[in-house]
Design a protein around this motif. Sequence first.
Motif: not given
Length: 956
Positions: A529-531, A538-539, A649-650, A677-678
């Motif tokens: 799972f990546i963000e 923050e998202a 969101f990303y 940030l990843i």
Amino acid sequence: MRPAVSIVMSCWLLTSVAAIADEAIDFRSEVVPILESYCVACHNESDAAGEVQLDVWDNFPAVVGDAPFIVPGDPAASQLLALMRGTTEPRMPPADQPQPSEADLEIIELWLAEGAKPPGAEPTTAEPMAPMFPKVDPVPGSEQRIDAIDFAAGKNQLALAKFGRVDIVDAGSEQLIAQIEGLPGKVNAVRFSHDEKYLLVASGITGVAGQVGLWDLQQAKFVNRWETPSDTIYAVDITRDNQTIAAGGYDRIVRIWNRDSDKPTKTLDGHNGPIYSVRFDPTGQALATASGDETIKLWNVASGKRLDTLGQPLAEQYCVRFSPAGKQVIGAGADNRIRVWNLASHSEAKVSPLAIARFAHERPIVALAINPAGDLLCTAAEDGSIKVWERDECRLSHQFPALPTPATGLQFIDDGKTLLASTADGRLHRFPLPASEPEDKTNDSEPAAPAEAPKPGSEAEPEPLSETEPNDSPKQAQSIAWPSKTSGVIRLAADGYGESDFFKVHAAAGDVLQIEIAAAEQKSPLDSFIEVLAAKGEAIRRVQLQAVRDSYFTFRGKNSTQTGDFRLHNWQEMELNEYLYSSGEVVRLWLYPRGPDSGFEVYPGLGNRTTYFGTTATSHALGEPAYIVRPLPPSAEPLPNGLPVFTVFYENDDDPQRRAGSDSRLTFTAPSDGEYLIRVRDARRFGGDDYRYDLTVRRPNPRFDVSIVSKDLKIRPGVGGEFVVRAVRHDGFDGPIQIGIENLPAGFVASMPLSIQAGQIEAIGTITALATATTLPADADPVTLFASAMIGDDEVRTPIGELGKLEIVADDSLMVHLMPVELNAPITWDAAASDSQNESDTPNDNAPAVVRRDPYQPFELVIHPGETITARLLAQRGDFTGRIDFGKADSGRNLPHGVYVDNIGLNGLMIPAGQTEREFFITAAPWVPETERLFHLRAIVKGNPTTWPILLKVRD
């Protein structure tokens, strides 16, 4: 019950016989009120229970049961009195209904004894009994109530419908100019004529009768009045030439009068519920009626013929209008939606297709108005909300402060600069329209990609890197350059759950980063799972999705991979290419339900379904809510429409195209210069030393691969064989892909040009054999296919591969011809023939006609968006006697997206056994752009022979 239609409680004055002396009983003043009170409600023109009608003298029955209904001079022998006294069955009115008093019965008995004198001197004129409207006093405090309004722009005057009267006031000062008084009951509708010489007024008393009057504004008197039996009138309209009046009300009947006639020229009785709104189109040829039976109906005024029933609404319809040009019908009502239909015909029964359906309010819509320019639409709802919409797309433009009570009327005044709303408390509310651009001018897409699209092969190879611990918090994020490929491991943290790895990258505004996880190829158990987060963790919003229609899953739920049979409530109001949101997943509608036992197919139309905006496919339960949504930029502030707005969101769990299994894949567009940030983790919060992954960060490399799905064709002379090519699209490339062919030998004809349309993944072509075609020798150059497309400014061409064998066979004699409907003869495809249609030149006069055509000049069909056309199939059966099937949803091979074979039913498109021809329908969705495309049909029999292709031209 219609909102804003009140029930007025009143006391009725019963007829008394105390004043009866020696005068004869008067039918109109003494008998009629009794019949109206106890009989006419169930025995009238529209509801003649037991085939007994008592609202028109000449329709009184001669016999009821076995006894005469009325015997002049003999009350004891008259069935009328026996039924009312209950001395014979069935008692009328029934015992559970209000009963006539003894005084009422004595009047009926005296009238019969005196000879049952009919109304007037000439009882054979079939004159309706004039309803005797009882005196009904308004509820105390309701004298100022406004129940409807209309505006005369030339006079700058308003007509205000009130109890028992109409006030005509100055639209600016609201000063009283004139009054129309003495009207029966509550006035429900007022309508100025187009030239503003007349005012049409509708009123009545519920359960008694209604009245329509045409008031001459200059002479201050009624030109004509019409009374309707049994119930009140809710809606009226008049044609622009002031000659034709239409009205509808609670009795479900639409009546049309000529202004000089006393009786209706047409009575339209197709509705099954009260009629709340009627409107003529600008020409006066068509009439639209909105009803409590959840439909809007269209009628031809001259003939009274019903043109169409617009059955898509889900609840009562309270408002209907024609667009200023008369080309569209606009309706709204209790299902909280605005709908727009394209009017198909003023005179013929044709389907008027639904063009727009928009969820508009949280409560039923009770009023609707169109501004003088015709570009704005205003709606008001039961909750007091008032909204303004861009009429062409029904896009929300502005929302005014809510009214304290529901609007009873809406009008644009001051040349469309002000919106006026009336309420039941007698007040007029004015709302100046904003002069600036509409508030909700939002872009229906994600933020634009960089103007300079990356070129294939222009990106450097990713730099290999390794994860550096500790990096399990935003403050400890490992800085990495990109393009890069970082190897890492999701280990267990001290709390026993899998850790998160953080990486820091720098990006300029508009930079597009392709972020990918590769774990499955390493046989890692990681479910990644990546963000992408802001520098402080923050998202980051990717897109907002505003719901515009609500729905839910019907029949059965869906697993996380299926593309087909998405059965959705109220699917008829959904359109292809719209986004569907449910439980965090976003898919896109690809193909309409193609029969009574089917649902939507979603993109890409086959294989695992594609998700959008980085969302992840998930399972959906029966009855689970779903919404049609429109994408908006992350910073947009859409006006509320009563449905939710979802923020995406990303982030990503599984590759949206499902090619990498449970590995993650995300496209990120940097909203501004800075560090991002990843975050990488396991979706289940698992971890361990074997939870390995590679994190790749690079620029997108848009490209495509195309493969041949079917090859090695066996073809009979005169028919074709089919081949399929399929594309895999990478990194956002979505453009059209052209397919070419090389080394095709003489005697064979390919369906060229052939292309995979933008956004699609498949094209279907044919190779058809002329009578001169022969099987290719083994040493012949292979027939090959290639693909080409424009990516950025560059044309990219790539080989696809060999088509395989082209073998001529003669094991069956079935041939099927596809042609325009005006032709009905077998086709001979002859390269020597001109592009014309000729009968066979055989000397035998009895020989069947044939059509000779040049195979390089196919037949053509023209279709317009939103139109349905007809084509013909003709079979030369030879020895084949069985049913010839052509498929179901896939029966139209290689049709443009949005064009489909229609009305296929449960069995699909076919020619039944023993028959040689049939006509079938082709429909184009309203949004299909202009294009030209060769398509064909394939017989699902031995060898799967195809028809010669036909050129379909879509033209606006």
